[in-house]
Design a protein around this motif. Structure first.
Motif, PDB file in Angstrom:
ATOM      1  N   ILE A  83       4.850 -10.555  16.421  1.00  0.00           N
ATOM      2  CA  ILE A  83       6.290 -10.565  16.687  1.00  0.00           C
ATOM      3  C   ILE A  83       6.586 -11.285  17.997  1.00  0.00           C
ATOM      4  N   LYS A  84       5.746 -11.030  18.998  1.00  0.00           N
ATOM      5  CA  LYS A  84       5.917 -11.707  20.292  1.00  0.00           C
ATOM      6  C   LYS A  84       5.756 -13.218  20.145  1.00  0.00           C
ATOM      7  N   ALA A  85       4.961 -13.620  19.141  1.00  0.00           N
ATOM      8  CA  ALA A  85       4.751 -15.051  18.893  1.00  0.00           C
ATOM      9  C   ALA A  85       5.825 -15.654  17.992  1.00  0.00           C
ATOM     10  N   GLY A  86       6.807 -14.817  17.618  1.00  0.00           N
ATOM     11  CA  GLY A  86       7.927 -15.316  16.835  1.00  0.00           C
ATOM     12  C   GLY A  86       7.758 -15.227  15.330  1.00  0.00           C
ATOM     13  N   VAL A  87       6.770 -14.455  14.865  1.00  0.00           N
ATOM     14  CA  VAL A  87       6.521 -14.338  13.433  1.00  0.00           C
ATOM     15  C   VAL A  87       7.270 -13.133  12.862  1.00  0.00           C
ATOM     16  N   GLU A  88       7.822 -13.293  11.667  1.00  0.00           N
ATOM     17  CA  GLU A  88       8.460 -12.163  10.989  1.00  0.00           C
ATOM     18  C   GLU A  88       7.383 -11.268  10.390  1.00  0.00           C
ATOM     19  N   VAL A  89       7.464  -9.973  10.652  1.00  0.00           N
ATOM     20  CA  VAL A  89       6.433  -9.025  10.217  1.00  0.00           C
ATOM     21  C   VAL A  89       7.083  -7.843   9.497  1.00  0.00           C
ATOM     22  N   TRP A  90       6.475  -7.457   8.387  1.00  0.00           N
ATOM     23  CA  TRP A  90       6.904  -6.241   7.691  1.00  0.00           C
ATOM     24  C   TRP A  90       5.728  -5.282   7.654  1.00  0.00           C
ATOM     25  N   ILE A  91       5.870  -4.122   8.295  1.00  0.00           N
ATOM     26  CA  ILE A  91       4.854  -3.084   8.263  1.00  0.00           C
ATOM     27  C   ILE A  91       5.382  -1.938   7.405  1.00  0.00           C
ATOM     28  N   SER A  92       4.787  -1.752   6.258  1.00  0.00           N
ATOM     29  CA  SER A  92       5.171  -0.630   5.405  1.00  0.00           C
ATOM     30  C   SER A  92       4.432   0.613   5.884  1.00  0.00           C
ATOM     31  N   ASN A  93       4.931   1.776   5.486  1.00  0.00           N
ATOM     32  CA  ASN A  93       4.298   3.014   5.952  1.00  0.00           C
ATOM     33  C   ASN A  93       4.406   4.101   4.883  1.00  0.00           C
ATOM     34  N   HIS A  94       4.229   3.685   3.637  1.00  0.00           N
ATOM     35  CA  HIS A  94       4.360   4.620   2.523  1.00  0.00           C
ATOM     36  C   HIS A  94       3.083   5.433   2.370  1.00  0.00           C
ATOM     37  N   ARG A  95       3.239   6.722   1.983  1.00  0.00           N
ATOM     38  CA  ARG A  95       2.077   7.615   1.907  1.00  0.00           C
ATOM     39  C   ARG A  95       2.048   8.461   0.639  1.00  0.00           C
ATOM     40  N   SER A  96       2.860   8.120  -0.348  1.00  0.00           N
ATOM     41  CA  SER A  96       2.943   8.942  -1.556  1.00  0.00           C
ATOM     42  C   SER A  96       2.920   8.051  -2.798  1.00  0.00           C
ATOM     43  N   VAL A  97       2.758   8.672  -3.960  1.00  0.00           N
ATOM     44  CA  VAL A  97       2.798   7.927  -5.213  1.00  0.00           C
ATOM     45  C   VAL A  97       4.157   7.258  -5.389  1.00  0.00           C
ATOM     46  N   ASP A  98       5.229   8.014  -5.133  1.00  0.00           N
ATOM     47  CA  ASP A  98       6.568   7.420  -5.223  1.00  0.00           C
ATOM     48  C   ASP A  98       6.713   6.285  -4.218  1.00  0.00           C
ATOM     49  N   GLY A  99       6.090   6.441  -3.069  1.00  0.00           N
ATOM     50  CA  GLY A  99       6.137   5.398  -2.050  1.00  0.00           C
ATOM     51  C   GLY A  99       5.451   4.123  -2.505  1.00  0.00           C
ATOM     52  N   ILE A 100       4.337   4.254  -3.210  1.00  0.00           N
ATOM     53  CA  ILE A 100       3.627   3.076  -3.729  1.00  0.00           C
ATOM     54  C   ILE A 100       4.495   2.359  -4.756  1.00  0.00           C
ATOM     55  N   LEU A 101       5.124   3.116  -5.634  1.00  0.00           N
ATOM     56  CA  LEU A 101       5.998   2.514  -6.647  1.00  0.00           C
ATOM     57  C   LEU A 101       7.178   1.798  -6.001  1.00  0.00           C
ATOM     58  N   ALA A 102       7.757   2.417  -4.983  1.00  0.00           N
ATOM     59  CA  ALA A 102       8.872   1.784  -4.272  1.00  0.00           C
ATOM     60  C   ALA A 102       8.391   0.537  -3.541  1.00  0.00           C
ATOM     61  N   TYR A 103       7.180   0.580  -3.015  1.00  0.00           N
ATOM     62  CA  TYR A 103       6.600  -0.568  -2.308  1.00  0.00           C
ATOM     63  C   TYR A 103       6.474  -1.773  -3.238  1.00  0.00           C
ATOM     64  N   ILE A 104       6.003  -1.541  -4.457  1.00  0.00           N
ATOM     65  CA  ILE A 104       5.875  -2.628  -5.427  1.00  0.00           C
ATOM     66  C   ILE A 104       7.238  -3.269  -5.684  1.00  0.00           C
ATOM     67  N   ARG A 105       8.246  -2.437  -5.881  1.00  0.00           N
ATOM     68  CA  ARG A 105       9.590  -2.946  -6.147  1.00  0.00           C
ATOM     69  C   ARG A 105      10.151  -3.688  -4.938  1.00  0.00           C
ATOM     70  N   ARG A 106       9.931  -3.145  -3.754  1.00  0.00           N
ATOM     71  CA  ARG A 106      10.471  -3.757  -2.534  1.00  0.00           C
ATOM     72  C   ARG A 106       9.815  -5.107  -2.259  1.00  0.00           C
ATOM     73  N   LEU A 107       8.489  -5.157  -2.417  1.00  0.00           N
ATOM     74  CA  LEU A 107       7.782  -6.406  -2.162  1.00  0.00           C
ATOM     75  C   LEU A 107       8.200  -7.478  -3.156  1.00  0.00           C
ATOM     76  N   GLY A 108       8.351  -7.079  -4.415  1.00  0.00           N
ATOM     77  CA  GLY A 108       8.811  -8.038  -5.409  1.00  0.00           C
ATOM     78  C   GLY A 108      10.172  -8.605  -5.068  1.00  0.00           C
ATOM     79  N   ALA A 109      11.071  -7.738  -4.623  1.00  0.00           N
ATOM     80  CA  ALA A 109      12.413  -8.192  -4.244  1.00  0.00           C
ATOM     81  C   ALA A 109      12.355  -9.132  -3.045  1.00  0.00           C
ATOM     82  N   MET A 110      11.463  -8.873  -2.118  1.00  0.00           N
ATOM     83  CA  MET A 110      11.355  -9.700  -0.909  1.00  0.00           C
ATOM     84  C   MET A 110      10.918 -11.122  -1.215  1.00  0.00           C
ATOM     85  N   VAL A 111      10.184 -11.306  -2.325  1.00  0.00           N
ATOM     86  CA  VAL A 111       9.740 -12.657  -2.667  1.00  0.00           C
ATOM     87  C   VAL A 111      10.521 -13.231  -3.854  1.00  0.00           C
TER      88      VAL A 111
END
Length: 267
Positions: A83-111
């Motif tokens: 981030i200090k070098a000017g790069v966009e960073v996404w750090i996810s922090n999901h810890r559950s099964v529902d979180g993994i499913l939401a992560y898949i959907r979120r990442l797909g939307a991001m691209v």
């Protein structure tokens, strides 16, 4: 039509790599974690620029990424440097099964492939539902102890405990599973496992092979049903300790397979 979504993605852990490959968007990946094993071809096709707690910052910057994806507070220092070098960073922090499913959907939307991500997430949900239904037919549910590390003893994280339950077992340390940090899942008293008397012991020691004979040789552990009956099994860490698709498919299948075999023997 120009693609306005990220074109040069660096994945600091395995799960975004696995998801992007599954969605057919692997052409966007320009760098991966050295711990990546899924899919196998990723290791041959993409440069390895990070471990888990460290990364080759200069090498990452040379790749000119327009997005870097990481996971958890453990990668906070890497994220800060980028981030200090000017790069966009996404750090996810999901810890559950529902979180993994939401992560898949979120990442797909991001691209820009939300529909493909939705279909993939639903495929995972259907698989989970099928295993849950099969588990409901088992004649008996075993008590399960999942060990994430052996020195000191660290119990399984939340998504692991949830998958054990879906697969037909009952995690013996459900209160520990809710702790996101490994240091808060350390068992100070190893005798607690003996008192819980699990029917099955799963081991997934991140970075090294599970040694059931060492577990069985611990003082007092011969009284544990799992040890007495030889029900100690390794679940390979790439299948279960990454909060991504592997855990929902192959990891869940591996756990359910052992639980179903145990239940059949009880019947």
């Amino acid at each position: 039509m120009a693609d306005h979504f990220p074109q040069r993605i660096v994945c600091l852990t395995e799960e975004p790599t696995e998801v992007l490959y599954a969605l057919g968007e692997e052409h966007r990946i320009v760098g991966i974690s050295g711990f990546t094993v899924r899919p196998a071809r990723a290791r041959k096709e993409k440069p390895k620029v990070s471990a888990f707690t460290s990364a080759k910052i200069d090498d990452i910057l040379k790749l000119e990424p327009d997005l870097v994806i990481g996971f958890s507070d453990i990668q906070a220092d890497i994220a800060r440097e980028l981030i200090k070098a000017g790069v966009e960073v996404w750090i996810s922090n999901h810890r559950s099964v529902d979180g993994i499913l939401a992560y898949i959907r979120r990442l797909g939307a991001m691209v820009g492939v939300a529909e493909k991500a939705e279909a993939y997430a639903r495929k995972a949900e259907q698989h989970i539902e099928a295993i849950h239904a099969a588990a409901a037919e088992l004649p008996q549910r075993p008590k399960v102890y999942f060990e994430e590390w052996d020195e000191p003893l660290i119990t399984g994280i939340r998504w692991v405990a949830e998958l054990v339950r879906i697969a037909g077992g009952d995690d013996v340390f459900p209160h520990q599973a809710g702790e996101s940090l490994a240091k808060h899942r350390i068992l100070e008293d190893t005798g607690e496992v003996v008192r819980q008397a699990p029917d099955i012991i799963f081991g997934s020691w991140c970075g090294k092979r599970f040694r059931p004979e060492r577990v069985a040789a611990r003082p007092g552990w011969e009284a544990i049903p799992a040890v007495r009956n030889g029900d100690l099994y390794e679940i390979k860490s790439p299948l279960i300790l990454q909060p991504g698709p592997a855990a929902l498919f192959d990891g869940l299948d591996a756990i359910h397979g052992h639980i179903a075999a145990w239940a059949a023997r009880q019947a």
